[in-house]
Design an enzyme around this catalytic site. Structure first.
Site, PDB file in Angstrom:
ATOM      1  CG  ASN A 115      -2.118  -8.921   5.430  1.00  0.00           C
ATOM      2  OD1 ASN A 115      -1.586  -9.858   6.029  1.00  0.00           O
ATOM      3  ND2 ASN A 115      -1.505  -8.269   4.481  1.00  0.00           N
TER       4      ASN A 115
ATOM      5  CD  GLN B 250      -3.176  -7.833  -2.237  1.00  0.00           C
ATOM      6  OE1 GLN B 250      -3.182  -6.710  -1.749  1.00  0.00           O
ATOM      7  NE2 GLN B 250      -2.491  -8.830  -1.727  1.00  0.00           N
TER       8      GLN B 250
ATOM      9  CE1 TYR C 235      -7.245  -4.081   5.677  1.00  0.00           C
ATOM     10  CE2 TYR C 235      -5.499  -5.530   4.906  1.00  0.00           C
ATOM     11  CZ  TYR C 235      -5.906  -4.338   5.485  1.00  0.00           C
ATOM     12  OH  TYR C 235      -4.965  -3.414   5.881  1.00  0.00           O
TER      13      TYR C 235
ATOM     14  CG  ASN D 139      -5.988  -4.773   9.790  1.00  0.00           C
ATOM     15  OD1 ASN D 139      -5.811  -3.633  10.226  1.00  0.00           O
ATOM     16  ND2 ASN D 139      -5.724  -5.108   8.538  1.00  0.00           N
TER      17      ASN D 139
ATOM     18  CG  HIS E 213      -5.643  -8.853   0.263  1.00  0.00           C
ATOM     19  ND1 HIS E 213      -5.162  -9.777   1.170  1.00  0.00           N
ATOM     20  CD2 HIS E 213      -5.154  -7.651   0.666  1.00  0.00           C
ATOM     21  CE1 HIS E 213      -4.425  -9.142   2.081  1.00  0.00           C
ATOM     22  NE2 HIS E 213      -4.413  -7.853   1.791  1.00  0.00           N
TER      23      HIS E 213
ATOM     24  CB  THR F 252      -0.917  -0.015   1.237  1.00  0.00           C
ATOM     25  OG1 THR F 252      -1.874  -1.050   1.062  1.00  0.00           O
ATOM     26  CG2 THR F 252      -1.642   1.305   1.416  1.00  0.00           C
TER      27      THR F 252
END
Ligand code: PHB
Length: 359
Positions: free
Chosen positions: A177, A98, A179, A234, A174, A25
């Site tokens: 992580n 991604q 999400y 996260n 994705h 990112t």
């Protein structure tokens, strides 16, 4: 003898070497979250990697959770990505996008019409969202209705169609992580009692539906998936990660995906503090091509590929700071260090101004 400089086919995608640029990112998208000419230049500089995985790219307006992340849901964004793919292809490289939905890792300020972010269950993450007006505590997300799932799958399919229109060589779903898709996979964030929660089979259902639908759109030989079995990034965890991810990876086998991309380790923690996990078990279970990522250097990456623990290795920090990482590895040259203060800010500074080796 296979090493990092050997070519490799990931499904339909032919790589000239096994040094992959990891998704990173960088928060430099333009107005409307449209990819810019500067982004095209950044990726072009790194086109000697065997494959570039773009920064995480939201599939729909609700999928955004950070400022200035480029989307792939509007016509203007698709036009912007066409410039990126062309610049990479003109330089002889390969690039896959991604595809991302952040789920609960967002904030009403980043959502269309200020709505609540969505998630499998109404479980608030600890921590703070980065918004255009500073840091704000995460909110309790709205649990998706089961009737909304087909619409969500369709958003992935539209994004996959857009990716093909934009000229990408492939796409990576994705599912790591912390999400949205990871929020479904892992037990700390998925408290659903319907067909999408509870058993591992149920928690994996959305991911498998998304992959099936996206493969039908783009062809399985152009679709990969990212998992991160034990990251705590996260505010996420699973009660039985080994069991969960062995079953998930086994379920991927019949899909004939181009690749599986695994982020090893636990957030930014040093190796000694990683939650224990047997990645070689996943390697044994999974029949397709495997990319490993996190903290490799030239020696450990070479060892991983030579020993067959991975087919390719993805590099984040090193590729960010060394556009010519492949050449530097070949020559045993010194490496530039990343400018951590400019990962997410600075426009061209700390982005397109890392020096190449002198000719
Ligand atoms: C981030 O924006 O911090 C970010 C995005 C996607 C990831 C990891 C981190 O997979």
């Amino acid at each position: 003898m296979t090493d990092l400089f050997s070519s490799l086919s990931l499904g339909e995608i032919r790589l000239s070497n096994r040094i992959v640029m990891s998704s990173l990112t960088r928060n430099r998208a333009g107005e409307g979250n449209v990819p810019t000419d500067l982004m095209a230049e950044y990726y072009r500089q790194r086109a000697t990697a065997g494959l570039i995985l773009t920064e995480a790219t939201p599939i729909c307006p609700e999928g955004h959770g950070y400022p200035r992340t480029p989307g792939i849901h509007s016509p203007e964004q698709v036009e912007g990505w066409k410039k990126v793919t062309k610049s990479v292809h003109d330089a002889g490289g390969k690039i896959a996008v991604q595809l991302w939905h952040v789920g609960r890792i967002s904030h009403p300020e980043l959502q269309p019409g200020g709505i609540l972010p969505v998630a499998p269950s109404a479980v608030r993450p600890s921590g703070q969202a980065v918004t255009y007006t500073g840091m704000h505590d995460y909110v309790t997300p709205r649990a998706l209705e089961i009737s909304e799932i087909p619409g969500l799958v369709s958003a992935y399919v539209r994004a996959a169609g857009n990716a093909m229109e934009a000229g990408f060589d492939g796409l990576e779903i994705h599912a790591g992580n912390g999400y949205l898709l990871d929020q479904f996979l892992r037990s700390s964030t998925n408290r659903r009692m319907d067909a999408y929660g509870g058993s591992i089979e149920n928690r994996a259902r959305l991911l498998l539906e998304v992959l099936d639908a996206v493969c039908a759109e783009a062809g399985s030989g152009r679709v990969g998936v990212r998992l991160s079995p034990v990251t705590t990034f996260n505010d996420i965890a699973d009660e039985h990660p080994q069991e969960t991810f062995e079953q998930v990876v086994d379920a991927l086998n019949p899909m004939n995906l181009a690749f599986l991309d695994i982020l090893q380790g636990t957030g930014g923690a040093p190796k000694e503090e990683w939650v224990p996990f047997d990645y070689e078990r996943l390697r044994d279970i999974y029949k397709g091509k495997l990319i490993l990522n996190n903290g490799y250097d030239f020696a450990s990456a070479t060892q991983a590929v030579k020993s067959g623990k991975a087919d390719a290795i993805a590099f984040g920090r090193m590729m960010l700071a060394n556009p010519d990482l492949v050449e530097r590895f070949k020559k045993g040259a010194a490496l530039n260090q990343p400018d951590y203060g400019r990962l997410y800010v600075g426009e061209e500074k700390g982005y397109t101004d890392y020096p190449f080796l002198q000719a």
